[in-house]
Design an enzyme around this catalytic site. Sequence first.
Site, mmCIF file in Angstrom:
data_model
loop_
_atom_site.group_PDB
_atom_site.id
_atom_site.type_symbol
_atom_site.label_atom_id
_atom_site.label_comp_id
_atom_site.label_asym_id
_atom_site.label_seq_id
_atom_site.Cartn_x
_atom_site.Cartn_y
_atom_site.Cartn_z
ATOM 1 N N HIS A 118 4.882 7.228 2.525
ATOM 2 C CA HIS A 118 5.657 5.995 2.343
ATOM 3 C C HIS A 118 4.984 5.045 1.368
ATOM 4 O O HIS A 118 3.775 5.084 1.163
ATOM 5 C CB HIS A 118 5.888 5.269 3.678
ATOM 6 C CG HIS A 118 4.637 4.721 4.319
ATOM 7 N ND1 HIS A 118 3.874 5.425 5.221
ATOM 8 C CD2 HIS A 118 4.012 3.516 4.202
ATOM 9 C CE1 HIS A 118 2.865 4.687 5.629
ATOM 10 N NE2 HIS A 118 2.907 3.527 5.019
ATOM 11 N N HIS A 178 1.143 -0.593 14.988
ATOM 12 C CA HIS A 178 0.165 0.478 14.891
ATOM 13 C C HIS A 178 -1.102 0.092 15.653
ATOM 14 O O HIS A 178 -1.493 -1.078 15.654
ATOM 15 C CB HIS A 178 -0.283 0.693 13.441
ATOM 16 C CG HIS A 178 0.779 1.201 12.522
ATOM 17 N ND1 HIS A 178 1.487 2.344 12.750
ATOM 18 C CD2 HIS A 178 1.209 0.731 11.329
ATOM 19 C CE1 HIS A 178 2.314 2.549 11.738
ATOM 20 N NE2 HIS A 178 2.181 1.584 10.868
ATOM 21 N N GLU A 211 8.141 1.362 4.269
ATOM 22 C CA GLU A 211 7.692 0.611 5.438
ATOM 23 C C GLU A 211 7.860 -0.879 5.173
ATOM 24 O O GLU A 211 7.563 -1.351 4.069
ATOM 25 C CB GLU A 211 6.210 0.917 5.703
ATOM 26 C CG GLU A 211 5.621 0.141 6.876
ATOM 27 C CD GLU A 211 4.145 0.465 7.124
ATOM 28 O OE1 GLU A 211 3.417 0.740 6.148
ATOM 29 O OE2 GLU A 211 3.719 0.431 8.287
ATOM 30 N N HIS A 240 -5.769 -2.111 4.276
ATOM 31 C CA HIS A 240 -5.748 -0.900 3.450
ATOM 32 C C HIS A 240 -4.954 -1.161 2.172
ATOM 33 O O HIS A 240 -4.001 -1.943 2.155
ATOM 34 C CB HIS A 240 -5.215 0.337 4.164
ATOM 35 C CG HIS A 240 -3.855 0.217 4.799
ATOM 36 N ND1 HIS A 240 -3.334 -0.947 5.268
ATOM 37 C CD2 HIS A 240 -2.906 1.159 5.042
ATOM 38 C CE1 HIS A 240 -2.136 -0.726 5.781
ATOM 39 N NE2 HIS A 240 -1.850 0.539 5.642
ATOM 40 N N HIS A 283 0.852 -1.203 0.000
ATOM 41 C CA HIS A 283 0.000 0.000 0.000
ATOM 42 C C HIS A 283 0.875 1.237 0.000
ATOM 43 O O HIS A 283 2.104 1.144 0.077
ATOM 44 C CB HIS A 283 -0.927 0.005 1.221
ATOM 45 C CG HIS A 283 -0.194 0.077 2.528
ATOM 46 N ND1 HIS A 283 0.172 -1.039 3.256
ATOM 47 C CD2 HIS A 283 0.279 1.135 3.244
ATOM 48 C CE1 HIS A 283 0.809 -0.671 4.352
ATOM 49 N NE2 HIS A 283 0.897 0.647 4.373
ATOM 50 N N TYR A 343 9.385 1.900 9.928
ATOM 51 C CA TYR A 343 9.539 2.925 8.902
ATOM 52 C C TYR A 343 11.008 3.295 8.794
ATOM 53 O O TYR A 343 11.677 3.483 9.833
ATOM 54 C CB TYR A 343 8.771 4.201 9.261
ATOM 55 C CG TYR A 343 7.281 4.094 9.192
ATOM 56 C CD1 TYR A 343 6.638 3.827 7.992
ATOM 57 C CD2 TYR A 343 6.512 4.289 10.323
ATOM 58 C CE1 TYR A 343 5.260 3.756 7.930
ATOM 59 C CE2 TYR A 343 5.129 4.217 10.271
ATOM 60 C CZ TYR A 343 4.515 3.949 9.069
ATOM 61 O OH TYR A 343 3.153 3.887 9.021
HETATM 62 FE FE LIG Z 1 1.748 1.910 5.872
#
Ligand SMILES: [Fe+2]
Length: 309
Positions: free
Chosen positions: A216, A248, A267, A201, A154, A257
């Site tokens: 990113h 997260h 990432e 996502h 993503h 990251y």
């Molecule tokens: Fe991400």
Amino acid sequence: MAMTGVLRPGHAQVRVLELEKAVTFYRDVLGLVETGRDDQGRVYFKCWDERDHNSYILRESDQAGLDFFGFKVLDEATLDQLEKDLNEYGIKTRRLPAGDLLETGERVRFTLPSGHDIELYATKTAVGNGIPAINPGPWCADSERGIAPVRLDHTLLYGPNIAEVKKIFVDVLGFYLVERVLGEDGDSEAAIWLSCSHKVHDIAIAEYPEPGKLHHCSFLMESWERVLRAGDIMSMNEVPVDIGPTRHGVTRGCTIYAWDPSGNRFETFMGGYQPYPDYEPLTWTFDNFGQGLDYPQRKLHETFLTVVS
Ligand SMILES: [Fe+2]
């Protein structure tokens, strides 16, 4: 077939300052597979377990950042339909010819109100993942070189007008909202996580005054152990790390990251959950985004909010 429309993130073209230094980094440290170079000087990579010819393209420039991010759609009829839908919605599109990007068919490009160029395409040459299609093994030599993510997963983009961007992805392109962070007013959305699939996502966008910024590109790892191993490899190679390894709150993803030699953040990511379009979106309040960003440390890392390319 249950999956129609936009299938998945397909490619990102990223600007780098010194091409060969970047090639060495992405090949030997991140462990991507180099698949070609074109007459514009661009260098093409894929992750080892991806089957299409390329997913991550480097272009030398005097400024780092993202040229465009592309999504693969089901087929050419879907591409035509989505272009028509975008035009009817009021978004101008233009076609880039087949072959302009190596081993890739015609692309439909448009600019989001956030200033990012997004592409849709239906065809890219399948080159396989280095494992036979008959009686396949679970991995191959390319999966053991460098960090070796399995796929481009993503992107997170920073730019203005994300309420308008959300409408385009949801109302025209068939994405759905998975999670969001509310703004300080408790009503507007400061950041949104959107899926076109069963993934937590496929793209995320955060409100930011400057248009067209890359936060990113994210690469999927197979396990938490592989994320930790990515951290080892980053340290061995003195890669500047931004955040992590940590988890997260948003998406439940586990992450590191870091920055490439040109200052593009990337990432290494794993985990999260598997949403469906009928799920109620999850909401993070503005005052609790520290937990959303870094669940164990509950810390609003300044760099995450302010450093983009
Ligand atoms: Fe991400």
